[in-house]
Scaffold this active site. Structure first.
Site, PDB file in Angstrom:
ATOM      1  N   GLY A  96     110.858   1.896  91.878  1.00 33.11           N
ATOM      2  CA  GLY A  96     109.665   1.124  91.556  1.00 33.11           C
ATOM      3  C   GLY A  96     110.001  -0.204  90.900  1.00 33.11           C
ATOM      4  O   GLY A  96     109.454  -0.545  89.857  1.00 33.11           O
TER       5      GLY A  96
ATOM      6  N   SER B 115     110.020  -3.503  92.302  1.00 33.84           N
ATOM      7  CA  SER B 115     109.608  -4.781  92.887  1.00 33.84           C
ATOM      8  C   SER B 115     108.795  -5.610  91.907  1.00 33.84           C
ATOM      9  O   SER B 115     108.717  -6.834  92.026  1.00 33.84           O
ATOM     10  CB  SER B 115     108.791  -4.556  94.165  1.00 33.84           C
ATOM     11  OG  SER B 115     107.579  -3.867  93.878  1.00 33.84           O
TER      12      SER B 115
ATOM     13  N   VAL C 158     109.144   7.771  96.436  1.00 37.66           N
ATOM     14  CA  VAL C 158     110.034   8.646  95.670  1.00 37.66           C
ATOM     15  C   VAL C 158     109.577  10.101  95.682  1.00 37.66           C
ATOM     16  O   VAL C 158     110.372  11.000  95.368  1.00 37.66           O
ATOM     17  CB  VAL C 158     110.210   8.161  94.218  1.00 37.66           C
ATOM     18  CG1 VAL C 158     110.913   6.816  94.183  1.00 37.66           C
ATOM     19  CG2 VAL C 158     108.874   8.113  93.489  1.00 37.66           C
TER      20      VAL C 158
ATOM     21  N   ASN D  68     111.797   4.704  87.200  1.00 38.55           N
ATOM     22  CA  ASN D  68     110.693   3.874  86.734  1.00 38.55           C
ATOM     23  C   ASN D  68     109.433   4.008  87.575  1.00 38.55           C
ATOM     24  O   ASN D  68     108.333   3.754  87.082  1.00 38.55           O
ATOM     25  CB  ASN D  68     111.142   2.410  86.704  1.00 38.55           C
ATOM     26  CG  ASN D  68     110.011   1.460  86.420  1.00 38.55           C
ATOM     27  OD1 ASN D  68     109.519   1.371  85.303  1.00 38.55           O
ATOM     28  ND2 ASN D  68     109.551   0.754  87.451  1.00 38.55           N
TER      29      ASN D  68
ATOM     30  N   TYR E 182      98.248  11.387  83.893  1.00 37.20           N
ATOM     31  CA  TYR E 182      99.353  10.458  83.629  1.00 37.20           C
ATOM     32  C   TYR E 182     100.137  10.902  82.396  1.00 37.20           C
ATOM     33  O   TYR E 182     101.370  10.976  82.422  1.00 37.20           O
ATOM     34  CB  TYR E 182      98.790   9.057  83.436  1.00 37.20           C
ATOM     35  CG  TYR E 182      99.812   8.005  83.079  1.00 37.20           C
ATOM     36  CD1 TYR E 182     100.652   7.463  84.045  1.00 37.20           C
ATOM     37  CD2 TYR E 182      99.932   7.528  81.773  1.00 37.20           C
ATOM     38  CE1 TYR E 182     101.581   6.490  83.729  1.00 37.20           C
ATOM     39  CE2 TYR E 182     100.856   6.564  81.438  1.00 37.20           C
ATOM     40  CZ  TYR E 182     101.680   6.034  82.419  1.00 37.20           C
ATOM     41  OH  TYR E 182     102.602   5.071  82.102  1.00 37.20           O
TER      42      TYR E 182
ATOM     43  N   ILE F 198     102.331  -2.459  77.761  1.00 39.34           N
ATOM     44  CA  ILE F 198     103.151  -3.538  78.312  1.00 39.34           C
ATOM     45  C   ILE F 198     102.303  -4.369  79.260  1.00 39.34           C
ATOM     46  O   ILE F 198     101.575  -3.829  80.101  1.00 39.34           O
ATOM     47  CB  ILE F 198     104.383  -2.980  79.051  1.00 39.34           C
ATOM     48  CG1 ILE F 198     105.150  -1.992  78.142  1.00 39.34           C
ATOM     49  CG2 ILE F 198     105.285  -4.116  79.512  1.00 39.34           C
ATOM     50  CD1 ILE F 198     105.685  -2.577  76.866  1.00 39.34           C
TER      51      ILE F 198
END
Length: 244
Positions: free
Chosen positions: A9, A11, A61, A87, A152, A185
């Site tokens: 992950g 990109s 993935v 990630n 999550y 973030i």
């Protein structure tokens, strides 16, 4: 061939920053993506323009065979994978009673199953050579919990359990397993929360700002370095003090 790094992950966001930082530290990097091909290729072109070794590879993935193919391609082009950064992830807000089977299975398949698939794909070489480093990207919500992000948070909590347990299992083979748990973030993933919510989250952070992808990338690069050679099974919260 020199050893290489695989960042799933990567990109955009945290993964992209980690790939940049690791490449600058001397790692040939495999940039994994699923949907954002142009961004991945732009990153690889940028790294190559600086004389750094990089490649991109499209793989979901959660698909074990796709991950196996990606690892083989990385090994052929860049060298054996001795640094894995898990990630890749999916996130979203939803009341728990509205969680569908599709959402539940997708989140677990990517966030947790993806880490399992990637780790199992790179372990044979690491165990054979008795060296390697795995860094899992969890979240502060995996430590504290998050309303309306139960699925999550579950997956991110599981990554912490995976990190600690696998660190014990692989320590005799000199393979280190650590985890970075980012706070809020400033990436595309959190932009959906809206400007007002993000401003509030920044104000709630003791250091007074949202984190940057680079803040997390520096932590990943530290775990990957020789300076962290005696660290394994550790959870580093890069959150500006949010859950202190």
């Amino acid at each position: 061939m020199n050893p290489s790094a695989l960042i799933t992950g990567s990109s955009r966001g945290i993964g992209r920053a980690a790939a940049l930082e690791l490449a600058r530290a001397g790692w040939p990097v495999c940039v994994n993506y699923l949907e954002h091909r142009e961004a991945a290729e732009d990153l690889v072109d940028h790294l190559r323009s600086q004389g750094l070794k990089a490649m991109s590879f499209r793989a979901d993935v959660s698909d074990r065979s796709a991950v196996d193919g990606m690892v083989r391609a990385a090994e052929d082009e860049l060298g054996p994978v001795e640094l894995l950064v898990n990630n890749a992830g999916v996130a979203g807000q939803c009341l728990f009673q509205d969680v569908s089977d599709e959402m539940w299975n997708r989140y677990l398949g990517v966030n947790l199953g993806g880490a399992r698939n990637a780790i199992q794909a790179v372990l044979p070489h690491m165990i054979s050579e008795k060296r390697g480093c795995i860094v899992n990207i969890s979240s502060i919500w995996g430590l504290r919990g998050a309303s309306c992000e139960v699925v999550y948070a579950c997956t991110k909590a599981a990554l912490i359990g995976l990190t600690r347990s696998l660190a014990l299992e692989l320590a005799p083979s000199n393979i280190r397993v650590n985890c970075v748990a980012p706070g809020v973030i400033n990436t595309d993933m959190v932009q959906v929360l809206g400007e007002e919510t993000l401003r509030s989250l920044g104000e709630q952070t003791p250091l007074g700002r949202l984190g940057t992808p680079e803040d997390v990338a520096y932590a990943v690069a530290f775990f990957a370095s020789e300076r962290a050679s005696f660290l394994t099974g550790q959870i580093l919260t890069a959150d500006g003090g949010f859950i202190v």
